[in-house]
Design a protein around this motif. Sequence first.
Motif, PDB file in Angstrom:
ATOM      1  N   PRO A   1      37.546  35.035  46.124  1.00 41.58           N
ATOM      2  CA  PRO A   1      36.473  35.946  46.556  1.00 41.58           C
ATOM      3  C   PRO A   1      36.615  36.334  48.035  1.00 41.58           C
ATOM      4  CG  PRO A   1      35.563  34.105  45.311  1.00 41.58           C
ATOM      5  CD  PRO A   1      37.012  33.793  45.546  1.00 41.58           C
TER       6      PRO A   1
ATOM      7  N   ALA B   1      35.843  45.968  49.450  1.00 44.85           N
ATOM      8  CA  ALA B   1      35.944  45.801  47.993  1.00 44.85           C
ATOM      9  C   ALA B   1      36.242  47.133  47.305  1.00 44.85           C
ATOM     10  CB  ALA B   1      34.639  45.206  47.454  1.00 44.85           C
ATOM     11  N   GLN B   2      35.659  48.226  47.810  1.00 43.28           N
ATOM     12  CA  GLN B   2      35.873  49.549  47.201  1.00 43.28           C
ATOM     13  C   GLN B   2      37.289  50.076  47.422  1.00 43.28           C
ATOM     14  OE1 GLN B   2      32.885  52.364  48.499  1.00 43.28           O
ATOM     15  NE2 GLN B   2      31.208  50.942  48.063  1.00 43.28           N
TER      16      GLN B   2
ATOM     17  N   TYR C   1      39.232  27.456  45.825  1.00 44.10           N
ATOM     18  CA  TYR C   1      39.661  28.710  46.461  1.00 44.10           C
ATOM     19  C   TYR C   1      40.620  28.406  47.615  1.00 44.10           C
ATOM     20  CZ  TYR C   1      35.776  30.888  43.911  1.00 44.10           C
ATOM     21  OH  TYR C   1      34.918  31.336  42.938  1.00 44.10           O
TER      22      TYR C   1
ATOM     23  N   ALA D   1      40.211  39.660  52.574  1.00 45.82           N
ATOM     24  CA  ALA D   1      40.579  39.595  51.156  1.00 45.82           C
ATOM     25  C   ALA D   1      42.058  39.253  51.063  1.00 45.82           C
ATOM     26  CB  ALA D   1      40.295  40.929  50.472  1.00 45.82           C
TER      27      ALA D   1
ATOM     28  N   LEU E   1      40.253  48.109  47.986  1.00 47.03           N
ATOM     29  CA  LEU E   1      41.390  47.258  47.601  1.00 47.03           C
ATOM     30  C   LEU E   1      42.100  47.854  46.391  1.00 47.03           C
ATOM     31  CD1 LEU E   1      39.945  43.627  47.921  1.00 47.03           C
ATOM     32  CD2 LEU E   1      41.698  44.671  49.362  1.00 47.03           C
ATOM     33  N   SER E   2      43.448  47.841  46.428  1.00 48.06           N
ATOM     34  CA  SER E   2      44.222  48.392  45.312  1.00 48.06           C
ATOM     35  C   SER E   2      44.551  47.339  44.263  1.00 48.06           C
ATOM     36  CB  SER E   2      45.519  49.016  45.841  1.00 48.06           C
ATOM     37  OG  SER E   2      46.284  48.047  46.527  1.00 48.06           O
ATOM     38  N   ALA E   3      44.312  46.069  44.554  1.00 50.34           N
ATOM     39  CA  ALA E   3      44.575  44.985  43.607  1.00 50.34           C
ATOM     40  C   ALA E   3      43.429  43.979  43.676  1.00 50.34           C
ATOM     41  CB  ALA E   3      45.905  44.307  43.932  1.00 50.34           C
ATOM     42  N   ASP E   4      43.264  43.226  42.577  1.00 49.42           N
ATOM     43  CA  ASP E   4      42.197  42.228  42.558  1.00 49.42           C
ATOM     44  C   ASP E   4      42.507  41.084  43.522  1.00 49.42           C
ATOM     45  OD1 ASP E   4      40.771  43.611  40.670  1.00 49.42           O
ATOM     46  OD2 ASP E   4      41.739  42.589  38.980  1.00 49.42           O
ATOM     47  N   PRO E   5      41.525  40.634  44.285  1.00 48.75           N
ATOM     48  CA  PRO E   5      41.790  39.532  45.224  1.00 48.75           C
ATOM     49  C   PRO E   5      41.997  38.207  44.490  1.00 48.75           C
ATOM     50  CG  PRO E   5      39.466  40.185  45.285  1.00 48.75           C
ATOM     51  CD  PRO E   5      40.160  41.158  44.406  1.00 48.75           C
ATOM     52  N   VAL E   6      42.816  37.333  45.100  1.00 49.54           N
ATOM     53  CA  VAL E   6      43.119  36.016  44.530  1.00 49.54           C
ATOM     54  C   VAL E   6      41.890  35.119  44.578  1.00 49.54           C
ATOM     55  CG1 VAL E   6      44.583  33.963  44.791  1.00 49.54           C
ATOM     56  CG2 VAL E   6      45.537  36.235  45.176  1.00 49.54           C
TER      57      VAL E   6
ATOM     58  N   THR F   1      45.383  39.337  48.444  1.00 54.93           N
ATOM     59  CA  THR F   1      45.911  39.854  47.188  1.00 54.93           C
ATOM     60  C   THR F   1      47.391  39.490  47.064  1.00 54.93           C
ATOM     61  OG1 THR F   1      46.371  41.961  48.292  1.00 54.93           O
ATOM     62  CG2 THR F   1      44.299  41.799  47.073  1.00 54.93           C
TER      63      THR F   1
END
Length: 661
Positions: free
Chosen positions: A247, A237-238, A382, A273, A240-245, A275
Motif C-alpha cells: 500500500p 494512485a491515479q 509489507y 509507492a 501509477l501505471s502498475a499496481d503497487p507491491v 512497483t
Amino acid sequence: MSAKPSRLPTSGVYSEGSIRVLKGLEPVRQRPGMYTRTDNPLHITQEVLDNAADEALAGYGKKIKVTLHIDGSVSVEDDGRGIPFGMHPEEKAPVIELVFTRLHAGGKFDKGQGGAYSFSGGLHGVGVSVTNALTTRLEATSHREGQLARLVFSGGAVIEPLRTRPLASGERRQGTTVRLWPDAQYFESCALPMGPLCQLLRSKAVLMPGLCVSLLNEKTRDTQTWQYQGGLRDYLAQNLSADPVIPLFEGAAFADGSHESFAEGEGAAWCLAFTEDGPPIRESYVNLIPTSAGGTHESGLRDGLFNAVKSFIELHSLLPKGVKLLPEDMFARASYVLSAKVLDPQFQGQIKERLNSRDAVRLVSGFVRPALELWLNQHVEYGKKLAELAIKAAQTRQKAGQKVEKRKGSGVAVLPGKLTDCESRDTAHNEVFLVEGDSAGGSAKMGRDKESQAILPLRGKVLNTWEVERDRLFANNEIHDISVAIGVDPHGPDDRPDLTGLRYGKVCILSDADVDGAHIQVLLLTLFFRHFPQLIATGHIYVARPPLFRVDVPARGKKPAAKMYALDAGELAAILDKCAKEGLAREKCQISRFKGLGEMNAEQLWETTLNPDTRRLLPVQLGALDFSATEGLITKLMGKGEAAARRELMELHGDAVEIDI
C-alpha cells in the motif's frame, strides 16, 4: 617590448564612456535568457501563478483562475489579500508599482515578523518584475480594503499610472488579477504549451487539498478544473501505471516552535509507492514550486527511505550473505510525490528547477526516516515485501558488476600502493578522486564513503604531457599510477580503446580552490584530453569544486548557528548579503579562508566536496569549440614553443582575469 599597434582593432575605443550601466529592468530585456526560459512564456506566467499560490499557501486564498484570451494574453486571478497599493515608506512610490518594476522588491524577503509570507517559492530577486519586462502590456488590478486599484505597464514601464476607486456593491471584495501580453521578440513562440501548463495548474491543486484551480480557454471555450480533497495520495494512485507491491505510504511532518534545528512550519509531506514494473512517477515541489530537476529535498527523501528500510532489514536479519545494499536499490522502483516547506529556499538558476539548500537533506530525511521505520514495523509483512524488492535489485546490480570484472581477465596490473580503493566493484557507482597532496589525501580517505569512493593522492605537480610521446608516458610514476588505477590505457582521439577495464564511473579531479590548485587541474585536464580523450567523450571525467571560504553564522531567531561554505568571493558576498537581510551584522559572521584541502577535516571535506547530495561536481566535456579547435587552443596554452601565442592571448584577454594574490 610593447604590443604592436597593428594587431589592435581600429574601431571601438575602450574608455570611460564605454561602460554602460543597465538600470531598472534593462538587464532583463538585454539578456532575458539569464532570468527566464525563452522558448515560450510559460515561466513568466508561472511567476504570476506562484504569487497567487503563495497567497493560498499562506491561508488567504481558495481559488485560482487562469484564462487564455483570444488576443493571446493570459490572466491569473486569485481571491487572496490583494497586492498593497499604498505608498512605500522609503521608496515614495506605490507598492504595487514597485513589485512589478523592481528586480529586488517583494513581500518574501523578511521571514517571520514584518514579512508577508512565512513560506514562499524562493528568493532570486526577480519574480513578476521579469514578467513585466518581457511583455508588451501588463494590467495589474488589486481588490483590497474596500477599494479597487489598477495600473498598466508596457515593456516594464508604467503607461497608465495607479488609479483607485471604491468597490461597487456587486464586486468581489479581495484578490489580485494580472493580465499579460508576452512580447514576441523575446520568445521562440508566444503560445503557452498546454501539457506543461495543465501539469503546473494541477500540481497546485494536488499540493493544497481543497484549493480549486481552473483553466478557461476562450478560443475553444473549454474549462478544466482541478481540486483534490485527498491530496498527494489521490494524485499518485491515479497516475501509477502498475499496481503497487505494498500500500501507498503517505506522511507529513513539520517542525514545531521548539524544534532544535528548523523553524516552525518547515518540513515535508510525501506519498511513496513501490512497483515491480512500469515507469516510476517522481514529482517534487518546494513551497508549491515544481522542482523538475530535483535537488536536496529529493536527496533527503532517498536518504530517509534508504536508512529506514536498511534498519528494518537489519532488525529482521533479512539480508543474504554477500549482498550490500545501496540507496539506488531502494529507490529504483519507487514512485513519489514530495512537497517540502523550506523557510528560505536556495534554488539553482532563475527558473527554480532544482533546490540547492543543504539543510533540506537533513530536514526531509529527519522526518521521513522515523515515520517510515514506525510504519514498516507496524506492517511487518509489507516491510518484508519492500525488503525483498530492494534485495533483488541489489543482487541484479552485483551480478552485472561481476560480469564486467570477469571480462577484465587475469592480466590486470598491480594497483598502486598509494591508492585507497573502494569496496564496491560496481563501475557505474564507483568514483576515484585524484587528490592534490598527501595531507588532503589523508582527510579524503577518512571523510569518503569507503563503499564507493577511492582516493589516489598525487605528489607534486603532474607532468605537462601535451608534447610527451605516448610510449614515454609511463616513465612518469604519477601518470603510470593514474592509468593503472582507472584501468584504461592511454589512447588517441581516433582510437577505440577497451573501456571494459574501466574501474570507476567517475574520475574526479580534486585540487585546492586556489591558483596552484587550478594549475594542477589544468595539467590533469591536459593529460586526459591528450591521452585519454575517450574518457572525456563518454562522460567519465569530472572536476570537484571545493569551497574557498567558510562562514560561521551565529544563531539568529529560530535558526540555529550554522556553517556555510562559498566557492568564491561572489558566493561569499551572497551569503553575507543574506545574513544582512536576516538582521545579522556582517562583523558577527566569522569568515575563514581555506589555504588548501589539507586544512579541512574529514567531516568538512565530506560535507562540501565528497557527499553526492551536497557537493559541486562539474562534468568535463567539449564546449562551444569542436575537438580540433579545442586541440588548437590547448596547443597555444600548453605547447612548449607557443610563448608568442600565449602572450597574444594575454594581451587580448588579460584585463578580463581576476587575479587572486
